[in-house]
Design a protein around this motif. Sequence first.
Motif, mmCIF file in Angstrom:
data_model
loop_
_atom_site.group_PDB
_atom_site.id
_atom_site.type_symbol
_atom_site.label_atom_id
_atom_site.label_comp_id
_atom_site.label_asym_id
_atom_site.label_seq_id
_atom_site.Cartn_x
_atom_site.Cartn_y
_atom_site.Cartn_z
ATOM 1 N N LEU A 128 10.036 1.239 -2.240
ATOM 2 C CA LEU A 128 9.191 0.057 -2.370
ATOM 3 C C LEU A 128 8.509 -0.014 -3.730
ATOM 4 O O LEU A 128 8.343 -1.100 -4.285
ATOM 5 C CB LEU A 128 8.147 0.028 -1.248
ATOM 6 C CG LEU A 128 8.700 -0.310 0.132
ATOM 7 C CD1 LEU A 128 7.681 0.035 1.212
ATOM 8 C CD2 LEU A 128 9.100 -1.775 0.196
ATOM 9 N N PHE A 129 8.133 1.131 -4.284
ATOM 10 C CA PHE A 129 7.520 1.129 -5.610
ATOM 11 C C PHE A 129 8.494 0.557 -6.631
ATOM 12 O O PHE A 129 8.129 -0.280 -7.460
ATOM 13 C CB PHE A 129 7.076 2.539 -6.015
ATOM 14 C CG PHE A 129 6.258 2.549 -7.268
ATOM 15 C CD1 PHE A 129 4.898 2.286 -7.221
ATOM 16 C CD2 PHE A 129 6.843 2.783 -8.497
ATOM 17 C CE1 PHE A 129 4.135 2.281 -8.373
ATOM 18 C CE2 PHE A 129 6.087 2.787 -9.654
ATOM 19 C CZ PHE A 129 4.727 2.523 -9.594
ATOM 20 N N GLU A 130 9.738 0.991 -6.555
ATOM 21 C CA GLU A 130 10.765 0.484 -7.479
ATOM 22 C C GLU A 130 11.003 -1.008 -7.265
ATOM 23 O O GLU A 130 11.064 -1.778 -8.221
ATOM 24 C CB GLU A 130 12.074 1.269 -7.298
ATOM 25 C CG GLU A 130 13.167 0.835 -8.245
ATOM 26 C CD GLU A 130 12.847 1.099 -9.707
ATOM 27 O OE1 GLU A 130 13.307 0.312 -10.551
ATOM 28 O OE2 GLU A 130 12.142 2.066 -10.003
ATOM 29 N N VAL A 131 11.116 -1.441 -6.018
ATOM 30 C CA VAL A 131 11.362 -2.851 -5.709
ATOM 31 C C VAL A 131 10.193 -3.731 -6.166
ATOM 32 O O VAL A 131 10.402 -4.768 -6.800
ATOM 33 C CB VAL A 131 11.609 -3.040 -4.191
ATOM 34 C CG1 VAL A 131 11.571 -4.504 -3.801
ATOM 35 C CG2 VAL A 131 12.939 -2.416 -3.793
ATOM 36 N N LEU A 132 8.984 -3.320 -5.846
ATOM 37 C CA LEU A 132 7.817 -4.164 -6.121
ATOM 38 C C LEU A 132 7.314 -4.080 -7.554
ATOM 39 O O LEU A 132 6.789 -5.065 -8.088
ATOM 40 C CB LEU A 132 6.676 -3.796 -5.157
ATOM 41 C CG LEU A 132 6.935 -4.078 -3.685
ATOM 42 C CD1 LEU A 132 5.807 -3.518 -2.843
ATOM 43 C CD2 LEU A 132 7.098 -5.569 -3.441
ATOM 44 N N PHE A 133 7.469 -2.920 -8.198
ATOM 45 C CA PHE A 133 6.832 -2.727 -9.492
ATOM 46 C C PHE A 133 7.779 -2.307 -10.624
ATOM 47 O O PHE A 133 7.339 -2.186 -11.766
ATOM 48 C CB PHE A 133 5.704 -1.695 -9.370
ATOM 49 C CG PHE A 133 4.721 -2.039 -8.282
ATOM 50 C CD1 PHE A 133 3.943 -3.197 -8.353
ATOM 51 C CD2 PHE A 133 4.572 -1.230 -7.177
ATOM 52 C CE1 PHE A 133 3.047 -3.525 -7.353
ATOM 53 C CE2 PHE A 133 3.675 -1.539 -6.166
ATOM 54 C CZ PHE A 133 2.904 -2.697 -6.256
ATOM 55 N N VAL A 186 0.842 -1.207 0.000
ATOM 56 C CA VAL A 186 0.000 0.000 0.000
ATOM 57 C C VAL A 186 0.872 1.251 0.000
ATOM 58 O O VAL A 186 0.603 2.196 -0.750
ATOM 59 C CB VAL A 186 -0.983 -0.005 1.189
ATOM 60 C CG1 VAL A 186 -1.663 1.352 1.348
ATOM 61 C CG2 VAL A 186 -2.019 -1.103 1.008
ATOM 62 N N LEU A 187 1.933 1.245 0.795
ATOM 63 C CA LEU A 187 2.832 2.403 0.809
ATOM 64 C C LEU A 187 3.425 2.627 -0.580
ATOM 65 O O LEU A 187 3.498 3.765 -1.058
ATOM 66 C CB LEU A 187 3.942 2.210 1.845
ATOM 67 C CG LEU A 187 4.854 3.400 2.090
ATOM 68 C CD1 LEU A 187 4.068 4.610 2.595
ATOM 69 C CD2 LEU A 187 5.947 3.033 3.075
ATOM 70 N N ALA A 188 3.796 1.562 -1.260
ATOM 71 C CA ALA A 188 4.318 1.672 -2.627
ATOM 72 C C ALA A 188 3.239 2.206 -3.569
ATOM 73 O O ALA A 188 3.505 3.072 -4.405
ATOM 74 C CB ALA A 188 4.828 0.317 -3.118
ATOM 75 N N LEU A 189 2.016 1.717 -3.439
ATOM 76 C CA LEU A 189 0.924 2.149 -4.315
ATOM 77 C C LEU A 189 0.551 3.611 -4.114
ATOM 78 O O LEU A 189 0.002 4.241 -5.020
ATOM 79 C CB LEU A 189 -0.298 1.261 -4.120
ATOM 80 C CG LEU A 189 -0.164 -0.151 -4.687
ATOM 81 C CD1 LEU A 189 -1.338 -1.012 -4.248
ATOM 82 C CD2 LEU A 189 -0.053 -0.110 -6.197
ATOM 83 N N LEU A 190 0.853 4.168 -2.958
ATOM 84 C CA LEU A 190 0.583 5.590 -2.739
ATOM 85 C C LEU A 190 1.350 6.447 -3.738
ATOM 86 O O LEU A 190 0.940 7.571 -4.040
ATOM 87 C CB LEU A 190 0.908 5.990 -1.298
ATOM 88 C CG LEU A 190 -0.035 5.447 -0.221
ATOM 89 C CD1 LEU A 190 0.464 5.827 1.173
ATOM 90 C CD2 LEU A 190 -1.454 5.940 -0.429
ATOM 91 N N GLN A 191 2.444 5.909 -4.299
ATOM 92 C CA GLN A 191 3.204 6.626 -5.326
ATOM 93 C C GLN A 191 2.338 6.953 -6.540
ATOM 94 O O GLN A 191 2.536 7.969 -7.203
ATOM 95 C CB GLN A 191 4.395 5.790 -5.796
ATOM 96 C CG GLN A 191 5.574 5.812 -4.872
ATOM 97 C CD GLN A 191 6.244 7.165 -4.839
ATOM 98 O OE1 GLN A 191 6.656 7.718 -5.860
ATOM 99 N NE2 GLN A 191 6.335 7.727 -3.656
#
Length: 77
Positions: free
Chosen positions: A67-72, A12-17
Amino acid sequence: MDIDTDKIDDAVLALLQLTLHDGNRAWKGHDWDVMDRLYQKGLIHNPANKAKSVVLTDEGLRQSERLFEVLFGHSKE
């Protein structure tokens, strides 16, 4: 099944991007339990207000980007 809430919080924190605007604000259309945990972890400011967006702390913004970079993100192979 046991659910790893830390992994959910990271996602969720990553998706906030995706809804980031005005530098450090993001739309808070996510599960309230998750938002409360992110607040308790010091990654966002108190989401319990009438605003439709939440303010990420400096640490929350850094973690969200990472986290956005790591996950997506695409691997650079």
